[in-house]
Design an enzyme around this catalytic site. Structure first.
Site, PDB file in Angstrom:
ATOM      1  CG  ASP A  91      17.926 -58.177  -3.543  1.00 18.37           C
ATOM      2  OD1 ASP A  91      17.608 -58.066  -2.339  1.00 18.37           O
ATOM      3  OD2 ASP A  91      17.331 -57.589  -4.454  1.00 18.37           O
ATOM      4  CB  SER A  92      14.169 -60.701  -2.709  1.00 17.20           C
ATOM      5  OG  SER A  92      14.131 -59.287  -2.769  1.00 17.20           O
ATOM      6  CE1 TYR A 140      13.126 -64.231  -1.795  1.00 25.50           C
ATOM      7  CE2 TYR A 140      14.986 -63.797  -0.346  1.00 25.50           C
ATOM      8  CZ  TYR A 140      14.426 -64.505  -1.394  1.00 25.50           C
ATOM      9  OH  TYR A 140      15.162 -65.469  -2.023  1.00 25.50           O
ATOM     10  N   GLY A 141       9.717 -59.385   1.331  1.00 22.94           N
ATOM     11  CA  GLY A 141       9.271 -58.553   2.447  1.00 22.94           C
ATOM     12  C   GLY A 141       7.985 -58.981   3.114  1.00 22.94           C
ATOM     13  CB  CYS A 181      17.918 -59.180   0.499  1.00 27.80           C
ATOM     14  SG  CYS A 181      16.166 -59.324   0.916  1.00 27.80           S
ATOM     15  CD  GLU A 193      11.386 -55.082  -8.776  1.00 27.47           C
ATOM     16  OE1 GLU A 193      10.548 -55.734  -9.403  1.00 27.47           O
ATOM     17  OE2 GLU A 193      12.132 -55.583  -7.908  1.00 27.47           O
ATOM     18  CB  CYS A 204      14.241 -51.472   0.829  1.00 26.82           C
ATOM     19  SG  CYS A 204      13.846 -52.434  -0.652  1.00 26.82           S
ATOM     20  CG  HIS A 263      14.087 -52.264  -4.882  1.00 26.57           C
ATOM     21  ND1 HIS A 263      14.312 -53.451  -4.234  1.00 26.57           N
ATOM     22  CD2 HIS A 263      13.620 -52.583  -6.112  1.00 26.57           C
ATOM     23  CE1 HIS A 263      13.987 -54.456  -5.043  1.00 26.57           C
ATOM     24  NE2 HIS A 263      13.569 -53.956  -6.198  1.00 26.57           N
TER      25      HIS A 263
END
Length: 280
Positions: free
Chosen positions: A19-20, A51-52, A82, A161, A193, A195
């Site tokens: 993943d990023s 990365y988005g 991701c 995060e 996503c 997250h």
């Protein structure tokens, strides 16, 4: 450097997940739950996140470097955990590999089509994922009659995060992002996503009971199990105590990654090793 591998991998080889950053840990968590015998090697590109907002060319370059690293670890399959990398790099890199590779977009799209009753599906994700229209492309390949509405939600990743999963700030941002989608009449919402499953309860409360949330992390683990079974790569050996089942690597900020991982993974992690991914 060539990407191809010619030799056949044993079933007890690990699965590579990348993943990023930390979001893909939700995918790793689902693999741990659903396929507990599998070993996992996880890489989070914490030095180059997010990365988005990056170009297709840059994301493909980064993804190739990570795939080379994972191949060096002798993985038997690779999961692109991701959404942005799944959208931009997966199809191209997959053709260059002799081991199975899968992303999170197709499993999520397929599940949403199965769930929707009124044919109106919403997708939330990074600017890159939404801008690629990858979910609508896959969904309309399955059912051209479905209307897909996308919404970029760039602030969700930093909120997650920072650990603000249950916070008035997250609630307020969610209302701003999601109110238009709800008004458009969607009955299904893809958390596009990795997250976003960490704020699932907040998102569910905002969109209401009339909207079903689809978690591609869950669907990806389910499809990975089916893929490994089909390829005779499912690990039947129960891991012995003390075996290093899960290894974690990052490109930067190992301590911060470890703290975050320990907040969401049932098993917890003892360490995360930093590697120079630009060398691959």
């Amino acid at each position: 450097m060539e990407l191809k591998i010619d030799k056949e991998m044993p079933a007890d080889a690990p699965v590579g997940v990348f993943d990023s950053g930390v979001g893909g840990l939700t995918v790793a968590r689902e693999i741990m739950r659903q396929i507990p015998n599998e070993k996992i090697i996880y890489f989070g590109d914490t030095a180059r996140v997010p990365y988005g907002s990056k170009s297709k060319e840059t994301i493909t370059k980064y993804s190739r470097q990570i795939v080379r690293f994972l191949q060096e670890q002798q993985v038997k399959a690779i999961v692109v955990a991701c959404n942005t990398a799944s959208a931009y790099a997966l199809d191209e890199i997959e053709k260059e590999l002799d081991i199975p590779m899968m992303g999170v977009v197709k499993p999520g799209a397929k599940a949403a089509v199965e769930v929707t009753k009124n044919g109106r599906i919403g997708v939330i994700g990074t600017e890159g994922t939404i801008g690629s229209h990858i979910y609508s492309t896959y969904i309309n390949q399955i059912d051209p009659g479905i209307k897909v509405t996308g919404k970029a939600c760039p602030l969700f990743v930093p909120l997650v995060e920072e650990g603000l999963w249950q916070d008035p700030v997250t609630d307020e941002i969610a209302v701003r992002y999601l109110s238009g989608l709800v008004e458009s009449g969607i009955d299904t919402l893809i958390l596009g996503c990795t997250h976003y499953p960490l704020i699932r309860s907040t998102l569910g409360r905002i969109v209401g009971k009339g909207v079903t949330l689809v978690n591609p992390a869950y669907e990806t683990a389910r499809e990975l199990k089916e893929l490994l079974e089909k390829k005779n790569l499912l690990n039947q050996k129960k891991q012995e105590l003390g075996t290093e089942r899960y290894c974690f690597y990052v490109s930067d900020m190992a301590d911060k990654f470890q703290t975050f991982a320990n907040s969401i993974l049932t098993y917890g992690i003892l360490s995360a090793k930093t590697i120079h991914i630009e060398n691959y």
